[in-house]
Design an enzyme around this catalytic site. Structure first.
Site, PDB file in Angstrom:
ATOM      1  N   SER A 171     -39.816  44.692 -18.597  1.00 47.97           N
ATOM      2  CA  SER A 171     -41.229  44.511 -18.247  1.00 47.97           C
ATOM      3  C   SER A 171     -42.018  43.602 -19.177  1.00 47.97           C
ATOM      4  O   SER A 171     -43.194  43.320 -18.895  1.00 47.97           O
ATOM      5  CB  SER A 171     -41.926  45.882 -18.172  1.00 47.97           C
ATOM      6  OG  SER A 171     -41.560  46.554 -16.991  1.00 47.97           O
ATOM      7  N   LYS A 176     -43.916  40.681 -17.708  1.00 47.71           N
ATOM      8  CA  LYS A 176     -45.282  40.735 -17.187  1.00 47.71           C
ATOM      9  C   LYS A 176     -46.280  39.976 -18.055  1.00 47.71           C
ATOM     10  O   LYS A 176     -47.407  39.716 -17.610  1.00 47.71           O
ATOM     11  CB  LYS A 176     -45.693  42.194 -17.001  1.00 47.71           C
ATOM     12  CG  LYS A 176     -44.925  42.848 -15.846  1.00 47.71           C
ATOM     13  CD  LYS A 176     -44.975  44.355 -15.873  1.00 47.71           C
ATOM     14  CE  LYS A 176     -44.098  44.902 -14.734  1.00 47.71           C
ATOM     15  NZ  LYS A 176     -43.724  46.301 -14.927  1.00 47.71           N
ATOM     16  N   SER A 227     -47.885  49.083 -16.525  1.00 45.60           N
ATOM     17  CA  SER A 227     -46.672  48.319 -16.224  1.00 45.60           C
ATOM     18  C   SER A 227     -46.269  48.474 -14.767  1.00 45.60           C
ATOM     19  O   SER A 227     -45.091  48.627 -14.436  1.00 45.60           O
ATOM     20  CB  SER A 227     -45.517  48.763 -17.140  1.00 45.60           C
ATOM     21  OG  SER A 227     -44.490  47.800 -17.144  1.00 45.60           O
ATOM     22  N   LYS A 284     -46.748  44.331 -25.200  1.00 41.74           N
ATOM     23  CA  LYS A 284     -46.154  44.829 -23.950  1.00 41.74           C
ATOM     24  C   LYS A 284     -44.792  45.455 -24.225  1.00 41.74           C
ATOM     25  O   LYS A 284     -43.969  44.898 -24.964  1.00 41.74           O
ATOM     26  CB  LYS A 284     -45.988  43.688 -22.942  1.00 41.74           C
ATOM     27  CG  LYS A 284     -45.498  44.149 -21.572  1.00 41.74           C
ATOM     28  CD  LYS A 284     -46.573  44.927 -20.837  1.00 41.74           C
ATOM     29  CE  LYS A 284     -46.045  45.595 -19.555  1.00 41.74           C
ATOM     30  NZ  LYS A 284     -45.259  46.826 -19.863  1.00 41.74           N
TER      31      LYS A 284
END
Length: 468
Positions: free
Chosen positions: A72, A75, A130, A243
């Site tokens: 993720s 992103k 997320s 993140k």
């Protein structure tokens, strides 16, 4: 004779400044003995990198160019493209195809087909919760399809300068053809933090998504980066945000942006284990903050600049140029190391306001660079001040790094007063290069003239013989 030599030196410098015969090559000056950066901590992550966020200087690396699955942290690129291509109040519609592609095991916020959310709400759902369906919704909103958005991601990645990355989707769900490397992710994060809204989003611990056409109750999104929660055992006051990412194939991944005083760091850790990824990140951030500092180049390195107009005076022209190092340029160096301890490489290339770049190295490690600029002597103080102000957009936070530089400059001023004769007799390395170039050109011209004169003399001699 001394006056003629001075004119030759001055003319050679002017030629170099104006770019009429500037060699496009690199010259190493003041080479030092082999050295290394401070000892770094051991980490669990399989691949990692730590860079200074403003200059991009690499402070730590562990297999930074190895291709890895990003999960993720993908992103971050999705958020960057959203900020670059959308208005915050634009309406994003979740498609049925998108919703049907998400499984219950995938990170999501329970969106429904036909649900409408603002781009702003989507950004918070993307970076905090997320939400995989939100990443896909943004991709479809921007490019029409996830395939077209993946092409946009790869195009933008190339523009940033990444070389070991390929995106296949917007959310990071596993795909064998979806990979990054730690260094590339640091560059992507470096680009994203230029947007204030991105910093606001990643620094938020929670965000409320309001009710909409499909959602009767507000939805609370919570941050997954544990280092910004004051109640967390992993809390770090220097951390602004970042993140997280996880898949079975990628392991635990984490990208983090942190700032202490005037030093900003980006840390990327890939394929770590569980919450150990936070310990890895903290160890690398502490290493960066505790072992490195910023140094303003122009205040601490006078080897490549001259403020004396007479030194750049051409005997054939009234034009005069002042050569100086970019006053706003700063480099990051290990604490206890000064600029004089670094190797320097001078690359000659003419631009609108500079003709060379100095690259500073500590052993094999590039610590930063600075432009060697030139200005007309007729420029007013106000004009120079205005030009400098324009260039302070990205480096203003480093223009007053150390108070000690003032005392160093005063000491240098006193030394200059007592050693005027010595300085006037010294010759700068760049000047030597220009003198050699000028001498070669003059020698070639003189040789051509001599050969031409000899040819004329031979012709005249043959004519005299014929007349006899």
């Amino acid at each position: 004779m001394k006056k003629i030599i001075k004119y030759i030196i001055s003319f050679a410098m002017i030629v170099s400044v104006l770019g009429q015969s500037v060699p496009l090559h690199t010259t190493t000056v003041y080479a030092k003995s082999t050295v290394s950066l401070p000892k770094a901590p051991d980490i669990t992550g399989e691949s990692a990198i730590l860079i200074e966020a403003d200059t991009g200087t690499v402070l730590y690396e562990k297999d930074p160019h190895k291709k890895m699955y990003p999960a993720s942290i993908t992103k971050i690129m999705t958020a960057l493209l959203t900020l670059e291509n959308c208005q915050l109040d634009e309406e994003v519609v979740y498609s049925k195809e998108n919703i049907d592609s998400i499984t219950i095991e995938d990170s999501n916020i329970g969106c429904q087909a036909g649900e409408k959310m603002s781009v702003k709400d989507c950004l918070y759902a993307l970076m905090l919760a997320s939400a995989n369906e939100t990443a896909t919704a943004l991709a479809e909103h921007i490019s029409g399809s996830t395939e077209a958005f993946a092409q946009l991601m790869n195009q933008r990645a190339k523009e940033i300068g990444v070389t070991n990355t390929h995106f296949a989707n917007a959310n990071g769900l596993h795909d064998d053809n979806h990979y990054v490397c730690a260094y590339d992710m640091a560059l992507i994060m470096k680009e994203a933090i230029q947007y204030p809204l991105f910093l606001d989003v990643i620094h938020s611990t929670e965000y409320t998504i309001p009710a909409n056409n499909k959602r009767k109750e507000p939805y609370q999104s919570y941050q997954r980066h544990k280092m910004i929660f004051q109640t967390s055992e992993y809390y770090d006051a220097d951390v602004i945000g970042g993140k997280t990412g996880y898949t079975d194939q990628a392991g635990k991944c984490l990208v983090t942006y942190a700032k202490r005083d005037d030093v900003s760091l980006i840390c990327v850790v890939l394929k770590s284990e569980g919450d150990i990824v936070f310990n890895d990140t903290r160890a690398l951030l502490d290493y960066g903050f505790e072992n490195f500092r910023f140094v303003n180049v122009s205040e601490n390195d006078t080897r490549f600049q001259t403020y004396s107009m007479d030194n750049l005076s051409s005997p054939f022209s009234n034009n005069r140029k002042t050569i100086m190092i970019d006053k706003d340029a700063s480099i990051i160096v290990p604490k206890g190391v000064s600029i004089s301890d670094l190797d320097t490489e001078v690359s000659f290339q003419l631009t609108d306001d500079s003709f060379a770049t100095i690259t500073y190295k500590y052993g094999d490690n590039v610590m930063g660079s600075a432009k060697i600029k030139y200005t007309d002597s007729g420029s007013t103080t106000e004009e120079l001040s205005t030009d400098n102000g324009k260039e302070q957009t990205t480096t203003a936070n480093h223009s007053a790094k150390t108070e000690s530089s003032d005392s160093e400059k005063q000491s240098e001023s006193k030394a200059n007063t007592t050693q005027t004769t010595k300085k006037e007799s010294s010759v700068h390395p760049l000047t030597i290069v220009m003198i050699i170039l000028f001498v070669v050109i003059i020698s070639a011209i003189v040789t051509i003239l001599i050969l031409h004169r000899r040819k004329i003399n031979r012709i005249r001699a043959m004519k005299r013989i014929r007349r006899r």
